[in-house]
Design a protein around this motif. Sequence first.
Motif, mmCIF file in Angstrom:
data_model
loop_
_atom_site.group_PDB
_atom_site.id
_atom_site.type_symbol
_atom_site.label_atom_id
_atom_site.label_comp_id
_atom_site.label_asym_id
_atom_site.label_seq_id
_atom_site.Cartn_x
_atom_site.Cartn_y
_atom_site.Cartn_z
ATOM 1 N N UNK A 116 -49.395 162.951 53.929
ATOM 2 C CA UNK A 116 -49.310 164.341 53.519
ATOM 3 C C UNK A 116 -47.878 164.817 53.767
ATOM 4 N N UNK A 133 -41.511 167.720 56.181
ATOM 5 C CA UNK A 133 -42.159 166.995 57.265
ATOM 6 C C UNK A 133 -43.300 166.159 56.663
ATOM 7 N N UNK A 188 -59.565 155.177 55.531
ATOM 8 C CA UNK A 188 -58.664 155.551 54.456
ATOM 9 C C UNK A 188 -57.348 155.972 55.099
ATOM 10 N N UNK A 205 -54.386 163.111 62.264
ATOM 11 C CA UNK A 205 -52.983 163.212 61.887
ATOM 12 C C UNK A 205 -52.076 162.544 62.896
ATOM 13 N N UNK A 206 -50.985 161.986 62.405
ATOM 14 C CA UNK A 206 -49.895 161.606 63.275
ATOM 15 C C UNK A 206 -49.092 162.845 63.642
ATOM 16 N N UNK A 207 -48.098 162.662 64.487
ATOM 17 C CA UNK A 207 -47.320 163.794 64.986
ATOM 18 C C UNK A 207 -46.285 164.298 63.997
ATOM 19 N N UNK A 208 -46.110 163.595 62.893
ATOM 20 C CA UNK A 208 -45.201 164.058 61.857
ATOM 21 C C UNK A 208 -43.792 163.507 62.014
ATOM 22 N N UNK A 230 -46.559 163.537 57.186
ATOM 23 C CA UNK A 230 -47.614 163.199 58.132
ATOM 24 C C UNK A 230 -48.388 161.982 57.628
ATOM 25 N N UNK A 264 -53.591 158.116 54.387
ATOM 26 C CA UNK A 264 -52.927 159.097 53.542
ATOM 27 C C UNK A 264 -51.542 159.403 54.095
ATOM 28 N N UNK A 302 -63.405 162.418 59.536
ATOM 29 C CA UNK A 302 -62.466 163.539 59.482
ATOM 30 C C UNK A 302 -61.056 162.969 59.462
ATOM 31 N N UNK A 303 -60.081 163.832 59.218
ATOM 32 C CA UNK A 303 -58.696 163.376 59.174
ATOM 33 C C UNK A 303 -58.089 163.394 60.573
ATOM 34 N N UNK A 337 -61.484 159.041 58.399
ATOM 35 C CA UNK A 337 -62.792 158.431 58.585
ATOM 36 C C UNK A 337 -63.795 159.534 58.248
ATOM 37 N N UNK A 343 -49.721 172.012 53.496
ATOM 38 C CA UNK A 343 -49.756 170.554 53.425
ATOM 39 C C UNK A 343 -50.214 170.104 52.040
ATOM 40 N N UNK A 388 -51.082 166.536 49.618
ATOM 41 C CA UNK A 388 -51.315 165.106 49.600
ATOM 42 C C UNK A 388 -50.205 164.432 48.798
#
Lengths: 110, 115
Positions: free
Chosen positions: A36, A88, A32, A100-103, A90, A34, A97-98, A95, A44, A46
């Motif tokens: 954020x 900011x 999936x 994250x990218x670095x933002x 993200x 997303x 768990x989430x 999967x 944060x 969604x």
Amino acid sequence: AQSVTQLDSQVPVFEEAPVELRCNYSSSVSVYLFWYVQYPNQGLQLLLKYLSGSTLVESINGFEAEFNKSQTSFHLRKPSVHISDTAEYFCVLGADKLIFGTGTRLQVFP
Amino acid sequence: EAGVTQFPSHSVIEKGQTVTLRCDPISGHDNLYWYRRVMGKEIKFLLHFVKESKQDESGMPNNRFLAERTGGTYSTLKVQPAELEDSGVYFCASSQAGVGNSPLHFGNGTRLTVT
């Protein structure tokens, strides 16, 4: 291994200009995706999500993102930004768990 | 509906001291997650509770970190003893079901500074 890459750490843009925040992901399984958002001094939230079905997903405040499996991308776009979009953003892969990218810090100037 | 609440919002402690962070999830949410953002880096997963059980604690950095969720309600994350590299923002999130089945609701985070 699963990972998310946000290529731009900061994106400055003038109000009413279009913006694209780039996101690429890597995963060997279906996931999936997303976006954020974190507004100043807030938690944060969604913004939008892709789970399945239509590859173009939209948020209530005019953002949209397109899931592109062949390019492993999930870029976020808005045709005309407002000052209030300063935040900011993200890109997140989900999967079990989430991840994250670095933002990307979007700064909208008047 | 009350959101996810985290206490305290800020904490400044000295190296070697102990700090306990608290998270109150949304009522009825069985899934509770802890994440951490160290300065300038990405938000990283720490662990996941389903009710009172630890479903996944693969992200816990070392044994100085202890998370509990007694009774499957609120959760605490204790750091003992704290080190300089533990500084960052600790986020808690909760959801009714797992990732993809229901959205995660995040708290505002606890900003921990270790001096």
